[in-house]
Design an enzyme around this catalytic site. Structure first.
Site, PDB file in Angstrom:
ATOM      1  CD1 TRP A 133      -0.259  -0.748   3.051  1.00  0.00           C
ATOM      2  CD2 TRP A 133       0.143   1.081   3.411  1.00  0.00           C
ATOM      3  NE1 TRP A 133       0.209  -0.663   5.122  1.00  0.00           N
ATOM      4  CE2 TRP A 133       0.498   0.546   4.631  1.00  0.00           C
ATOM      5  CE3 TRP A 133       0.209   2.712   2.813  1.00  0.00           C
ATOM      6  CZ2 TRP A 133       1.126   1.784   5.513  1.00  0.00           C
ATOM      7  CZ3 TRP A 133       0.564   3.667   3.978  1.00  0.00           C
ATOM      8  CH2 TRP A 133       1.027   3.079   5.116  1.00  0.00           C
TER       9      TRP A 133
ATOM     10  CD  GLU B 251       5.297   5.585  12.957  1.00  0.00           C
ATOM     11  OE1 GLU B 251       6.531   5.780  12.522  1.00  0.00           O
ATOM     12  OE2 GLU B 251       5.015   4.668  13.170  1.00  0.00           O
TER      13      GLU B 251
ATOM     14  CD  GLU C 237       8.605   1.252  11.108  1.00  0.00           C
ATOM     15  OE1 GLU C 237       7.703   2.867  10.787  1.00  0.00           O
ATOM     16  OE2 GLU C 237       8.058   0.422  11.007  1.00  0.00           O
TER      17      GLU C 237
ATOM     18  CG  HIS D  30       4.233   3.427   9.362  1.00  0.00           C
ATOM     19  ND1 HIS D  30       4.539   2.572  10.369  1.00  0.00           N
ATOM     20  CD2 HIS D  30       3.454   2.648   7.785  1.00  0.00           C
ATOM     21  CE1 HIS D  30       4.609   1.456  10.060  1.00  0.00           C
ATOM     22  NE2 HIS D  30       4.149   1.428   8.443  1.00  0.00           N
TER      23      HIS D  30
ATOM     24  CD  GLU E 255       9.214  -1.678  14.598  1.00  0.00           C
ATOM     25  OE1 GLU E 255       8.363  -1.784  14.242  1.00  0.00           O
ATOM     26  OE2 GLU E 255       9.662  -0.971  13.835  1.00  0.00           O
TER      27      GLU E 255
ATOM     28  CB  THR F 187       4.386   1.408  17.513  1.00  0.00           C
ATOM     29  OG1 THR F 187       6.286   1.506  17.363  1.00  0.00           O
ATOM     30  CG2 THR F 187       4.456   1.628  15.783  1.00  0.00           C
TER      31      THR F 187
ATOM     32  CG  ASP G 161       3.155  -1.560   7.111  1.00  0.00           C
ATOM     33  OD1 ASP G 161       2.968  -3.325   6.665  1.00  0.00           O
ATOM     34  OD2 ASP G 161       3.865  -0.385   6.464  1.00  0.00           O
ATOM     35  CD  GLU G 162       5.054   0.409  12.892  1.00  0.00           C
ATOM     36  OE1 GLU G 162       6.016  -0.536  13.103  1.00  0.00           O
ATOM     37  OE2 GLU G 162       4.885   1.915  13.157  1.00  0.00           O
TER      38      GLU G 162
ATOM     39  CG  HIS H 125       7.904  -3.475  10.595  1.00  0.00           C
ATOM     40  ND1 HIS H 125       7.956  -2.346  10.354  1.00  0.00           N
ATOM     41  CD2 HIS H 125       8.268  -4.324   9.244  1.00  0.00           C
ATOM     42  CE1 HIS H 125       8.175  -1.913   8.809  1.00  0.00           C
ATOM     43  NE2 HIS H 125       8.487  -3.214   8.371  1.00  0.00           N
TER      44      HIS H 125
END
Length: 410
Positions: free
Chosen positions: A89, A144, A182, A185, A235, A238, A267-268, A271
């Site tokens: 995305w 971020e 990252e 974000h 992570e 977050t 995403d976090e 990660h």
């Protein structure tokens, strides 16, 4: 990556890390209940920082060699967690369409009307988000946006860094891939906030500028073990904070923001999986070194990424640092709480089977005992902070991010 913090109760009582020059000189932090009216409780003095850096031990060479030996393992177990660019995305996917006139036979008037309608819909959803949730969203976005600092931190870890900037080694590929994911974000949250019309973007941008200039007190020594542990904790924190922010946005009718926060949280979580897997593997290869590194990080070497954020008005505020005020609001609304932190520590102690480690050195056993006993200590301190806060009278604090509108702290 966003912020990890601890703040419990109303404004006068919060759970936080404190670093005095004396404790820094011997390489340790201490847990205290600090007053929100005492900004120094979360500020690391230049003298303390200098002493700590001067006395910092060198990174053990065996740690560097262990990390380097895992390059093949990283290629098989971590790199697949990075999404292909083509299927990833992008911020544009969540925001009003900015297609140019002429694309697909769309006239200039139609393109403008579509974009204007999209902005109107975004603003209508954002209108219902309370100011305290906005403060949390801005604080997370500012953190971020300080991504260059975090990549710098990753590149300090000998054995896991990108020495040439284009290294083909798996650790270097992970660092660049992580940074690329990252980077979206802050971009996405920044554009959402700009289009929402709810915040003073110049003050938000000023805060980002200050944070990048102020920097971040990084892990010392720059051990690759410490960096992997820090990455896993950061992570997961977050993931929790973005997830909670999205939940609150949805409850207040902003489904667009809920979707945005959900995508970032996902995403976090990927990660976190990467760093957590790496830490688990290191616990198998070098359990004594890793448990000592974990204890070192937990004793206070985790400096919150947004700790030094400033909007340039902190001195005139009189209600503590910007980070303290942001943390207090995040605690009260449930975006990230002391309980979350205790759960996070307990999660990794269990995930890495710290209590089951055997064959440790004397220092390793002491580190094991300390780490395994930490979650209940965090919770007890949080409960104490809440009790003290209940006896205190909270008063609203102002945030320049939202045009100086007052918000109740924790």
């Amino acid at each position: 990556m966003a912020t990890t913090w601890l703040a419990t109760g109303s404004a006068p009582a919060k759970l936080c890390f404190h670093n005095s020059s004396k404790s820094a000189a011997r390489g340790g932090f201490s847990w205290i209940l600090c007053s929100a009216t005492n900004p120094r409780s979360l500020t690391i003095s230049a003298a303390a920082t200098s002493a700590e850096h001067t006395e910092c031990a060198a990174v053990p060479r065996e740690q560097v060699e262990v990390i380097r030996s895992l390059n093949g393992w990283v290629a098989e177990n971590m790199l697949p967690l990075l999404a292909p660019v083509e299927s990833s995305w992008q911020p544009h996917d969540f925001l009003p369409c900015s297609a140019a006139a002429g694309a697909g036979g769309v006239s200039e008037a139609e393109a403008l009307a579509s974009f204007t309608e999209g902005v109107a819909q975004l603003r209508a959803g954002a209108a219902g988000v309370p100011d305290d949730v906005l403060v949390c969203l801005v604080g997370n976005m500012v953190t971020e946006e300080a991504l260059p600092t975090y990549q710098t931190m990753g590149n300090r870890s000998e054995g896991a860094s990108d020495d040439t900037g284009v290294s083909s080694l798996p650790w270097a590929q992970w660092l660049r891939g992580w940074t690329a994911e990252e980077n979206r974000h802050g971009d996405l949250l920044n554009r959402y906030l700009y289009l929402s019309g709810r915040v003073d973007m110049r003050q938000v941008e000023t805060t980002v500028h200050h944070l990048l200039r102020n920097g971040m007190e990084m892990l010392m020594p720059s051990s690759p073990y410490h960096s992997v542990i820090y990455g896993a904790f950061q992570e997961r924190a977050t993931f929790i904070s973005h997830g909670h922010t999205g939940r609150l946005a949805g409850q207040h009718g902003d489904q667009a923001l809920a979707k945005i926060c959900g995508a970032i949280a996902a995403d976090e979580r990927r990660h976190e999986a990467g760093y957590s897997r790496a830490a688990a593997r290191l616990f198998e290869v070098d359990p004594d070194g890793m448990v000592r590194a974990l204890a070192h990080v937990m004793r206070g070497k985790v400096t919150m990424p947004g700790l030094l954020m400033s909007d340039g008005r902190d001195a005139a505020c009189g209600d503590g640092t910007l980070f303290e005020r942001f943390s207090a609001v995040a605690e009260r609304v449930g975006v990230y709480t002391a309980r979350d932190y205790g759960d996070l520590v307990e999660h990794f102690v269990r995930r890495w089977r710290v209590a089951e480690l055997r064959g440790l050195s004397g220092e390793g056993r002491r580190a094991q005992e300390y780490v395994c006993g930490l979650p209940p200590k965090v919770r007890r301190l949080a409960e104490l902070a809440h009790k003290r806060a209940a006896r205190s009278e909270a008063r609203p604090v102002q945030f320049s991010w939202i045009f100086d509108r007052p918000v109740m702290p924790g």
